[in-house]
Scaffold this motif. Structure first.
Motif, PDB file in Angstrom:
ATOM      1  N   THR A 167      45.981 -63.103 -49.966  1.00  0.00           N
ATOM      2  CA  THR A 167      45.714 -64.460 -50.462  1.00  0.00           C
ATOM      3  C   THR A 167      44.595 -64.459 -51.495  1.00  0.00           C
ATOM      4  O   THR A 167      44.644 -65.202 -52.481  1.00  0.00           O
ATOM      5  CB  THR A 167      45.341 -65.391 -49.293  1.00  0.00           C
ATOM      6  N   LEU A 168      43.576 -63.618 -51.273  1.00  0.00           N
ATOM      7  CA  LEU A 168      42.483 -63.530 -52.246  1.00  0.00           C
ATOM      8  C   LEU A 168      42.972 -62.959 -53.569  1.00  0.00           C
ATOM      9  O   LEU A 168      42.506 -63.367 -54.643  1.00  0.00           O
ATOM     10  CB  LEU A 168      41.351 -62.658 -51.691  1.00  0.00           C
ATOM     11  N   LEU A 169      43.896 -62.012 -53.518  1.00  0.00           N
ATOM     12  CA  LEU A 169      44.460 -61.457 -54.750  1.00  0.00           C
ATOM     13  C   LEU A 169      45.202 -62.535 -55.534  1.00  0.00           C
ATOM     14  O   LEU A 169      45.043 -62.662 -56.754  1.00  0.00           O
ATOM     15  CB  LEU A 169      45.408 -60.301 -54.420  1.00  0.00           C
ATOM     16  N   LEU A 170      46.022 -63.331 -54.823  1.00  0.00           N
ATOM     17  CA  LEU A 170      46.768 -64.395 -55.497  1.00  0.00           C
ATOM     18  C   LEU A 170      45.833 -65.483 -56.028  1.00  0.00           C
ATOM     19  O   LEU A 170      46.052 -66.021 -57.121  1.00  0.00           O
ATOM     20  CB  LEU A 170      47.793 -64.999 -54.538  1.00  0.00           C
ATOM     21  N   ILE A 171      44.791 -65.809 -55.270  1.00  0.00           N
ATOM     22  CA  ILE A 171      43.814 -66.801 -55.741  1.00  0.00           C
ATOM     23  C   ILE A 171      43.159 -66.321 -57.028  1.00  0.00           C
ATOM     24  O   ILE A 171      42.983 -67.097 -57.983  1.00  0.00           O
ATOM     25  CB  ILE A 171      42.748 -67.066 -54.655  1.00  0.00           C
ATOM     26  N   ALA A 172      42.811 -65.033 -57.081  1.00  0.00           N
ATOM     27  CA  ALA A 172      42.195 -64.485 -58.287  1.00  0.00           C
ATOM     28  C   ALA A 172      43.148 -64.566 -59.474  1.00  0.00           C
ATOM     29  O   ALA A 172      42.750 -64.937 -60.589  1.00  0.00           O
ATOM     30  CB  ALA A 172      41.759 -63.040 -58.046  1.00  0.00           C
ATOM     31  N   ILE A 173      44.433 -64.226 -59.243  1.00  0.00           N
ATOM     32  CA  ILE A 173      45.426 -64.279 -60.325  1.00  0.00           C
ATOM     33  C   ILE A 173      45.572 -65.706 -60.848  1.00  0.00           C
ATOM     34  O   ILE A 173      45.609 -65.953 -62.063  1.00  0.00           O
ATOM     35  CB  ILE A 173      46.779 -63.730 -59.838  1.00  0.00           C
ATOM     36  N   LEU A 174      45.670 -66.666 -59.937  1.00  0.00           N
ATOM     37  CA  LEU A 174      45.783 -68.074 -60.344  1.00  0.00           C
ATOM     38  C   LEU A 174      44.536 -68.542 -61.082  1.00  0.00           C
ATOM     39  O   LEU A 174      44.625 -69.259 -62.088  1.00  0.00           O
ATOM     40  CB  LEU A 174      46.019 -68.951 -59.112  1.00  0.00           C
ATOM     41  N   ALA A 175      43.370 -68.133 -60.596  1.00  0.00           N
ATOM     42  CA  ALA A 175      42.121 -68.519 -61.255  1.00  0.00           C
ATOM     43  C   ALA A 175      41.989 -67.854 -62.620  1.00  0.00           C
ATOM     44  O   ALA A 175      41.466 -68.457 -63.567  1.00  0.00           O
ATOM     45  CB  ALA A 175      40.929 -68.166 -60.369  1.00  0.00           C
ATOM     46  N   PHE A 176      42.463 -66.607 -62.741  1.00  0.00           N
ATOM     47  CA  PHE A 176      42.492 -65.951 -64.059  1.00  0.00           C
ATOM     48  C   PHE A 176      43.309 -66.783 -65.036  1.00  0.00           C
ATOM     49  O   PHE A 176      42.922 -66.974 -66.192  1.00  0.00           O
ATOM     50  CB  PHE A 176      43.099 -64.549 -63.945  1.00  0.00           C
ATOM     51  N   PHE A 177      44.464 -67.271 -64.562  1.00  0.00           N
ATOM     52  CA  PHE A 177      45.317 -68.100 -65.419  1.00  0.00           C
ATOM     53  C   PHE A 177      44.616 -69.403 -65.804  1.00  0.00           C
ATOM     54  O   PHE A 177      44.657 -69.818 -66.968  1.00  0.00           O
ATOM     55  CB  PHE A 177      46.643 -68.423 -64.715  1.00  0.00           C
ATOM     56  N   ILE A 178      43.984 -70.060 -64.818  1.00  0.00           N
ATOM     57  CA  ILE A 178      43.302 -71.331 -65.104  1.00  0.00           C
ATOM     58  C   ILE A 178      42.223 -71.133 -66.165  1.00  0.00           C
ATOM     59  O   ILE A 178      42.125 -71.912 -67.127  1.00  0.00           O
ATOM     60  CB  ILE A 178      42.694 -71.915 -63.816  1.00  0.00           C
ATOM     61  N   GLY A 179      41.396 -70.102 -66.007  1.00  0.00           N
ATOM     62  CA  GLY A 179      40.338 -69.858 -66.982  1.00  0.00           C
ATOM     63  C   GLY A 179      40.895 -69.582 -68.357  1.00  0.00           C
ATOM     64  O   GLY A 179      40.398 -70.113 -69.365  1.00  0.00           O
ATOM     65  N   TRP A 180      41.955 -68.769 -68.420  1.00  0.00           N
ATOM     66  CA  TRP A 180      42.584 -68.442 -69.704  1.00  0.00           C
ATOM     67  C   TRP A 180      43.182 -69.686 -70.352  1.00  0.00           C
ATOM     68  O   TRP A 180      42.922 -69.988 -71.514  1.00  0.00           O
ATOM     69  CB  TRP A 180      43.672 -67.387 -69.477  1.00  0.00           C
ATOM     70  N   HIS A 181      44.000 -70.413 -69.591  1.00  0.00           N
ATOM     71  CA  HIS A 181      44.724 -71.568 -70.134  1.00  0.00           C
ATOM     72  C   HIS A 181      43.771 -72.711 -70.475  1.00  0.00           C
ATOM     73  O   HIS A 181      43.980 -73.437 -71.464  1.00  0.00           O
ATOM     74  CB  HIS A 181      45.777 -72.022 -69.118  1.00  0.00           C
ATOM     75  N   LEU A 182      42.737 -72.873 -69.670  1.00  0.00           N
ATOM     76  CA  LEU A 182      41.782 -73.958 -69.885  1.00  0.00           C
ATOM     77  C   LEU A 182      41.056 -73.799 -71.214  1.00  0.00           C
ATOM     78  O   LEU A 182      40.980 -74.735 -72.016  1.00  0.00           O
ATOM     79  CB  LEU A 182      40.765 -73.988 -68.747  1.00  0.00           C
ATOM     80  N   ILE A 183      40.524 -72.608 -71.487  1.00  0.00           N
ATOM     81  CA  ILE A 183      39.762 -72.395 -72.716  1.00  0.00           C
ATOM     82  C   ILE A 183      40.680 -72.260 -73.920  1.00  0.00           C
ATOM     83  O   ILE A 183      40.311 -72.625 -75.033  1.00  0.00           O
ATOM     84  CB  ILE A 183      38.850 -71.156 -72.579  1.00  0.00           C
ATOM     85  N   MET A 184      41.908 -71.760 -73.724  1.00  0.00           N
ATOM     86  CA  MET A 184      42.876 -71.738 -74.819  1.00  0.00           C
ATOM     87  C   MET A 184      43.156 -73.148 -75.331  1.00  0.00           C
ATOM     88  O   MET A 184      43.430 -73.350 -76.512  1.00  0.00           O
ATOM     89  CB  MET A 184      44.188 -71.091 -74.352  1.00  0.00           C
ATOM     90  N   GLY A 185      43.084 -74.130 -74.433  1.00  0.00           N
ATOM     91  CA  GLY A 185      43.378 -75.515 -74.804  1.00  0.00           C
ATOM     92  C   GLY A 185      42.204 -76.248 -75.416  1.00  0.00           C
ATOM     93  O   GLY A 185      42.301 -77.449 -75.687  1.00  0.00           O
TER      94      GLY A 185
END
Length: 480
Positions: A209-227
Motif C-alpha cells: 500500500t505504501l508503494l502504491l501511495i508513493a506512485i499516486l503521490a508521484f503522479f499528483i506532484g508531477w501533474h500538479l506542477i505541470m498544470g
C-alpha cells in the motif's frame, strides 16, 4: 559516542541558531550573519546526531557524507545567481525523496518488530532504530504508521513537483501549463485513492500500500506542477519549500529526532507564510494558484493599439542627464544578463551627479522571492534605496525617468485595465505614470509567461533593445 543529554543540548542550540537565521534573513543588512547562523546550526546538528547513541555504520556514513559535501561544494561554485531558483527546487526534491525512503524503511523495520514480537523471538539482533520500536506499545506503533504514510505521501508529492519546477525554471521544459484531460479530477481521484490505501495500510494491508501511495503521490506532484504556468513559479518555489519542510518534520517524528521535527516545522511554516505573501502580492488565492495557475479569465484579452518605438543609448542617456529623479525596476532579464554590476555603476554615476535614484522591487520579481534584492546586494547597491512596491508605487507619477530592466508582468498595466487579462487584479508597479519609461529588453517577444504588455506600446515608453548588461554599459560613458 555521546549520550542522549549531549545530543538534546546540541539540538536545542541548533534550533536556536536556525530561528536566528530565519529571523535575520528578513533584513538585508543582517542576511549574511543570518546565513552563518544557519551554517553553524546545521554543522552542529549533523555532528552531534552522527555521534549520538545508537548510531553506527561510520565506515559507510562518513564516505557518503564526504562525497555529498564535495558535490555540494562543486555545485555551489558553478551555480550562477540566475540559476538559484532551479537549484532550490532541485534541493527540495532531495528532501522529498529522502522522506519516501525513510518512510519505507521505517515500515519494514516496524513490520519486522511486530512479527518478532508475535513469534516471541529475541530482539537482541535488531538495529538501533528497530530496537527503539521494540519498546513501543501497539498504539504507539499505530501512530508511527500515521507518521510514515504522511511522510511518504508528502515526500513523493514534493519530489516530482520539485523536479518539474526545476525543469520549468531551468528552461528544460515548456513553462506553459499542461494537464491531462480531466485535470483537477485526476488529482482529486489520485488523492482519494491514496486515502483509501492509507486506511488499508493502517488496518494491516501491508507494505504494497505504501508503494502504491508513493506512485499516486508521484503522479499528483508531477501533474500538479505541470498544470502551473511559469508566471506562478515564485509561489510554486515557496510552496514546495513548505512541502519539503513538512516532509522533513514527518521524518523527524518517524525517527524520534526532535531537531528534525523543529527544523522541518520552521521550514514548513515559513514556506507557507511566504507562499501566502506571494499570493497576496499577486491578488490570488493560494488554492487557486496551486490548482491551475492564473486562469479565471472570462473572455479574450483587450486588443493593444500602437507600436513599440525603439530608442538608442544616446536618447536614453540624454533623458537621464536631464532627469532629477530616476526609478529602476529590475526583473529576471537583469539576472539573465548578469547586469547587476553595470546597474550598480549606473546608480553610482547618477547619484554622483546629484540625481535621486531608487529601485522599485515587486514581491514576485524574478523567479524566486527576494531574487532581485539578493542580486542588488551582491552588486553593493545601498539597501536604503531599494524599496518595495507598496513603498514606491505612489511616487511614479512624480518621477522623471523609469528604467525597466527585463520585467514584464510586474509592470503590466493590463493587470489593472483589462479584466480579461490572465493577470487581471494582480498589483503591479505603475511605471507608466512616470514622464518617461525606458524598457531594456532583448526583443519584441512576450517573455517567459507569454503575456503581452500594453506598456511597451504607450506614448511615453521607448524600447531600449539589446542585452541588458551591454545596454547599461553603453549608457555610462554618455552620462554627465
Amino acid at each position: 559516542m555521546l549520550g542522549h543529554q549531549f545530543v538534546t543540548a546540541a539540538a536545542i542550540a541548533a534550533s536556536v541558531l536556525f530561528i536566528l537565521s530565519l529571523g535575520g534573513l528578513s533584513n538585508q543588512e543582517k542576511a549574511k550573519r543570518a546565513v552563518w547562523y544557519g551554517i553553524a546550526g546545521m554543522g552542529l546538528a549533523v555532528f552531534f546526531t552522527m555521534l549520538g547513541p545508537g548510531i553506527g555504520g561510520y565506515w559507510l556514513m562518513v564516505p557518503l557524507m564526504l562525497i555529498g559535501a564535495a558535490i555540494g561544494a562543486v555545485v555551489a561554485k558553478k551555480v550562477e545567481m540566475t540559476e538559484m531558483p532551479q537549484l532550490v527546487a532541485a534541493l527540495h526534491s532531495f528532501v522529498g525523496l529522502a522522506a519516501v525512503f525513510v518512510g519505507w524503511n521505517a515500515e519494514m523495520e516496524r513490520a519486522r518488530v511486530v512479527a518478532m514480537r508475535a513469534a516471541g523471538e529475541s530482539m537482541d539482533s535488531l538495529s538501533a532504530f528497530a530496537a527503539t520500536l521494540s519498546h513501543k506499545t501497539p498504539a504507539e506503533l499505530t501512530f508511527l504508521q500515521v507518521e510514515v504514510v504522511l511522510g511518504v505521501f508528502i515526500g513523493a508529492v514534493t519530489f516530482t513537483g520539485s523536479v518539474i519546477a526545476f525543469g520549468k525554471l531551468a528552461g528544460k521544459m515548456d513553462g506553459k501549463p499542461k494537464q491531462f484531460p480531466g485535470g483537477h479530477l485526476l488529482n482529486a481521484g489520485a488523492a482519494a485513492l491514496s486515502l483509501v490505501l492509507a486506511i488499508a495500510y493502517l488496518n494491516g494491508a501491508g507494505f504494497w500500500t505504501l508503494l502504491l501511495i508513493a506512485i499516486l503521490a508521484f503522479f499528483i506532484g508531477w501533474h500538479l506542477i505541470m498544470g502551473i504556468g511559469g508566471a506562478d513559479m515564485p509561489v510554486v518555489v515557496s510552496m514546495l519549500n513548505s512541502y519539503s519542510g513538512w516532509a522533513a518534520a514527518a521524518i523527524g517524528f518517524t525517527l524520534s529526532n526532535d531537531l528534525l521535527i523543529v527544523t522541518g516545522a520552521l521550514v514548513g511554516s515559513s514556506g507557507a507564510i511566504l507562499s501566502y505573501i506571494m499570493c497576496k502580492a499577486m491578488n490570488r488565492k493560494f488554492v487557486n494558484v496551486i490548482l491551475g495557475g492564473f486562469g479565471g479569465t472570462s473572455g479574450p484579452a483587450a486588443e493593444i493599439e500602437g507600436e513599440q518605438v525603439s530608442i538608442d543609448a544616446g536618447g536614453v542617456s540624454s533623458a537621464l542627464n536631464d532627469a532629477d529623479s530616476v526609478i529602476i525596476v529590475p526583473g529576471y532579464g537583469m539576472a539573465v544578463a548578469q547586469a547587476q554590476n553595470a546597474v550598480s555603476e549606473l546608480v553610482r554615476k547618477l547619484r554622483g551627479a546629484g540625481k535621486e535614484v531608487r529601485f522599485g522591487i515587486h514581491p514576485v520579481a524574478g523567479r524566486l522571492p527576494g531574487h532581485m534584492n539578493v542580486l542588488l546586494a551582491e552588486a553593493k547597491v545601498p539597501y536604503d534605496i531599494v524599496l518595495e512596491m507598496d513603498e514606491i508605487n505612489d511616487d511614479f507619477a512624480s518621477t522623471d525617468v523609469v528604467i525597466v530592466i527585463g520585467s514584464n508582468d510586474i509592470v503590466n498595466p493590463a493587470a489593472q485595465e483589462d479584466p480579461n487579462s490572465p493577470i487581471a487584479g494582480m498589483p503591479v508597479l505603475r511605471v507608466w505614470e512616470a514622464k518617461q519609461v525606458f524598457v531594456c529588453k532583448r526583443g519584441q517577444g512576450t517573455g517567459y509567461s507569454g503575456i503581452e504588455n500594453p506598456l511597451f506600446f504607450k506614448d511615453n515608453t521607448r524600447m531600449f533593445y539589446g542585452d541588458a548588461r551591454q545596454s547599461i554599459d553603453s549608457l555610462l560613458p554618455q552620462l554627465d
